[in-house]
Scaffold this motif. Structure first.
Motif, PDB file in Angstrom:
ATOM      1  N   ARG A 109       0.992  -1.106   0.071  1.00  0.00           N
ATOM      2  CA  ARG A 109      -0.033  -0.034  -0.030  1.00  0.00           C
ATOM      3  C   ARG A 109       0.894   1.377  -0.137  1.00  0.00           C
ATOM      4  O   ARG A 109       1.852   1.358   0.788  1.00  0.00           O
ATOM      5  CB  ARG A 109      -1.058  -0.035   1.472  1.00  0.00           C
ATOM      6  N   THR A 110       0.396   2.309  -0.919  1.00  0.00           N
ATOM      7  CA  THR A 110       1.032   3.643  -0.951  1.00  0.00           C
ATOM      8  C   THR A 110       0.368   4.576  -0.825  1.00  0.00           C
ATOM      9  O   THR A 110      -0.875   4.526  -1.600  1.00  0.00           O
ATOM     10  CB  THR A 110       1.999   3.418  -2.242  1.00  0.00           C
ATOM     11  N   GLU A 111       0.537   5.412  -0.046  1.00  0.00           N
ATOM     12  CA  GLU A 111      -0.194   6.603   0.045  1.00  0.00           C
ATOM     13  C   GLU A 111      -0.513   7.528  -1.089  1.00  0.00           C
ATOM     14  O   GLU A 111       0.598   7.777  -1.840  1.00  0.00           O
ATOM     15  CB  GLU A 111       0.276   7.597   1.089  1.00  0.00           C
ATOM     16  N   ARG A 112      -1.603   7.781  -1.440  1.00  0.00           N
ATOM     17  CA  ARG A 112      -1.890   8.528  -2.497  1.00  0.00           C
ATOM     18  C   ARG A 112      -1.635  10.107  -2.663  1.00  0.00           C
ATOM     19  O   ARG A 112      -2.091  10.633  -1.647  1.00  0.00           O
ATOM     20  CB  ARG A 112      -3.511   8.510  -3.236  1.00  0.00           C
ATOM     21  N   VAL A 113      -0.786  10.498  -3.385  1.00  0.00           N
ATOM     22  CA  VAL A 113      -0.571  11.855  -3.332  1.00  0.00           C
ATOM     23  C   VAL A 113      -0.877  12.882  -4.413  1.00  0.00           C
ATOM     24  O   VAL A 113      -0.703  12.351  -5.591  1.00  0.00           O
ATOM     25  CB  VAL A 113       1.172  11.937  -3.242  1.00  0.00           C
ATOM     26  N   ALA A 114      -1.434  13.879  -3.918  1.00  0.00           N
ATOM     27  CA  ALA A 114      -2.053  14.809  -5.227  1.00  0.00           C
ATOM     28  C   ALA A 114      -1.083  15.620  -6.131  1.00  0.00           C
ATOM     29  O   ALA A 114      -0.093  15.603  -5.743  1.00  0.00           O
ATOM     30  CB  ALA A 114      -2.984  15.653  -4.425  1.00  0.00           C
ATOM     31  N   GLU A 115      -1.514  16.178  -7.117  1.00  0.00           N
ATOM     32  CA  GLU A 115      -0.340  16.969  -7.870  1.00  0.00           C
ATOM     33  C   GLU A 115       0.058  18.288  -6.988  1.00  0.00           C
ATOM     34  O   GLU A 115       1.328  18.550  -7.333  1.00  0.00           O
ATOM     35  CB  GLU A 115      -1.168  17.476  -9.035  1.00  0.00           C
ATOM     36  N   ASN A 116      -0.473  18.582  -5.854  1.00  0.00           N
ATOM     37  CA  ASN A 116       0.372  19.640  -5.065  1.00  0.00           C
ATOM     38  C   ASN A 116       1.174  18.914  -3.981  1.00  0.00           C
ATOM     39  O   ASN A 116       1.416  19.724  -3.112  1.00  0.00           O
ATOM     40  CB  ASN A 116      -0.836  20.587  -4.564  1.00  0.00           C
ATOM     41  N   ASN A 117       1.200  17.636  -4.261  1.00  0.00           N
ATOM     42  CA  ASN A 117       2.174  16.994  -3.366  1.00  0.00           C
ATOM     43  C   ASN A 117       1.588  16.667  -1.820  1.00  0.00           C
ATOM     44  O   ASN A 117       2.353  16.544  -0.684  1.00  0.00           O
ATOM     45  CB  ASN A 117       3.599  17.531  -3.106  1.00  0.00           C
ATOM     46  N   GLU A 118       0.161  16.998  -1.920  1.00  0.00           N
ATOM     47  CA  GLU A 118      -0.577  16.698  -0.449  1.00  0.00           C
ATOM     48  C   GLU A 118      -1.109  15.391  -0.653  1.00  0.00           C
ATOM     49  O   GLU A 118      -1.509  14.802  -1.709  1.00  0.00           O
ATOM     50  CB  GLU A 118      -1.546  17.942  -0.177  1.00  0.00           C
TER      51      GLU A 118
END
Length: 482
Positions: free
Chosen positions: A372-381
């Motif tokens: 499992r990998t935390e999903r990161v948005a385009e703004n790196n959040e």
């Protein structure tokens, strides 16, 4: 004709007068009762020097009050009396009143003593006041009139038959055991992390333990650890914990002295309930509507069941006290089959908690790993779902090679709905080795093993961590992830 008309008018007038005479007048009845009520003797609560109560059962006890206000029961100043009981008893004894005088002629009711319950009074209250005045009240049965709200009463040396309000009668109809205050146990089901039932022979009937900390999905993380290891059903454990939280003690019997322990059957207790509670914070809303949080330390509670007083009531020990408790309440635990708390679902791990699944059959062994990998948005959040939880991207590997997570998810969910068909006979053991083994490793590193072994031509026995308890239909746990 004139005579007939006159007779008719006279008849109507007589009927009208008769109707008025028989019409119920609620106001006049109330007024009559109000006028007939009165006071036999009135004093302050502090003026009551002694009150001796004798009940129809034969029980007798005496409360005394010194000039300084010190209360003693049967001469024991150390005997604790609940404030509410003390106040209601002294108030009833201080002001002896009546609702009405039913008759002033003793001969009018002498033949009805048994009907009124006065041949063997329900309560005999002997009151002595500090000024030397003494009264003996003999209180019988309640009035047969529905909702009348009074009981028959006589007073020694007084020929009259009184109606005493039922509230005063109830305040005096007190057993000695009911005088003692009863502190109810403080049980918080959200803090339970271990529950143990022990039988009369000292053997553990069942023990359940919470895996992990309290809070969250705690109901779904309980496991029976004795006499076997098996995951418990969340709903069943929720009901068990609620019933335990609602345990209540009845009347106080006495201190848990060696003599009392022997007298009330605690040398050979019939049943023991032990609850361990973890440290935790409990929030409650008070009567004023203010929400307050209290921190509670780790603690334990033990209730021991001694002899039965009768079919409805048992003696129980909690701490240094012996109490009465409803057998109906205790029977929920004493008569239960602990196996009824075991889960009927075969797969013990939710998909969201799964780290690795190993499947062993005659065809070989497959190891499925989830990354499992935390999903990161385009703004790196980090990305959160609607419930405020972090969103993960999941990758599935079988024997080190990536496969479709969607396919694995579908196969795993089919396993999760598999339920057992019935319970194996006690003492059953498999012949030969299991033909299928599932090993589950959760994200918190907790592990479970589910094995399938031949039971009969149509069913497989299910061994959860080596414990054979249930069976299911053959083929009910096929797993195929491509």
């Amino acid at each position: 004709m004139t005579l007939l008309l006159g007779a008719a008018i006279l008849l109507l007038a007589c009927l009208a007068l008769l109707s008025l005479a028989n019409r119920p007048e609620e106001q006049s009845v109330s007024a009559a009762r109000e006028i007939r009520s009165g006071v036999v003797y009135s004093a302050e609560d502090s003026d009551v020097a002694a009150l001796r109560i004798t009940l129809r059962s034969g029980e007798r006890w005496q409360l005394t009050q010194s000039a300084e206000g010190v209360i003693a029961v049967d001469g024991d100043e150390g005997y604790q009396v609940a404030r509410r009981k003390r106040d209601s008893l002294l108030a009833a004894a201080a002001a002896v009143t009546y609702e009405q005088v039913l008759t002033e002629d003793a001969s009018a009711y002498a033949a009805n003593f048994a009907d009124f319950g006065l041949d063997k009074p329900r309560i005999v209250a002997e009151i002595t006041y500090r000024d030397g005045k003494a009264l003996t009240l003999r209180i019988g049965n309640d009035s047969p009139e529905e909702d009348a709200g009074w009981s028959y009463m006589t007073i020694d040396g007084d020929p009259r038959l009184y109606a005493l309000d039922s509230g005063t009668a109830d305040n005096l109809a007190v057993e000695k055991a009911d005088l003692h205050p009863v502190e109810q146990p403080v049980l918080h089901k959200v803090r339970f992390d271990r529950i143990t039932f022990t039988a009369a022979d000292g053997k553990t009937i069942a023990r359940w333990e919470l895996e992990g900390g309290i809070g969250g999905d705690a109901d779904d993380r309980w496991r029976m650890t004795e006499p076997l290891r098996y995951p418990a059903d969340g709903e069943a454990m929720g009901k068990l914990k609620t019933n335990l939280e609602n345990l209540r003690l009845g009347a106080y019997v006495g201190q848990a002295t060696p003599e009392n322990l022997t007298a009330y059957g605690f040398d050979s207790p019939r049943f023991i309930i032990e609850i361990h509670m973890a440290e935790g914070s409990i929030g409650t809303t008070g009567s004023t509507g203010v929400y307050d949080v209290t921190d509670w330390p780790e603690s334990s509670f033990t209730l021991t069941v001694g002899a039965a007083k009768n079919d409805a009531v048992d003696y129980v020990r909690v701490g240094d006290g012996i109490y009465l408790t409803s057998h109906f309440t205790l029977g929920v635990f004493m008569d239960m089959d602990p196996r009824s708390t075991l889960t009927r679902y075969v797969v013990p791990s939710a998909l969201g908690n799964l780290q690795r699944l190993t499947v062993e059959t005659s065809a070989g062994t497959d190891v499925y790993s989830l990354v499992r990998t935390e999903r990161v948005a385009e703004n790196n959040e980090l990305v959160y779902d609607e419930e405020g939880q972090i969103v993960y991207d999941v990758r599935c590997e079988r024997n080190g090679e990536e496969i479709s997570y969607t396919s694995f998810e579908a196969a795993y969910r089919s396993l999760m709905v598999a339920t057992v068909s019935g319970m194996l006979p006690g003492g059953w053991t498999p012949v030969g080795e299991p033909h299928t083994r599932f090993t589950f490793l959760q994200s918190d590193d907790a592990g479970y093993t589910v094995e399938l072994a031949d039971y009969d031509a149509f069913h497989d026995a299910v061994l959860m961590d080596g414990s054979p308890v249930f069976y299911l239909i053959k083929g009910g746990m096929k797993f195929n992830a491509e």
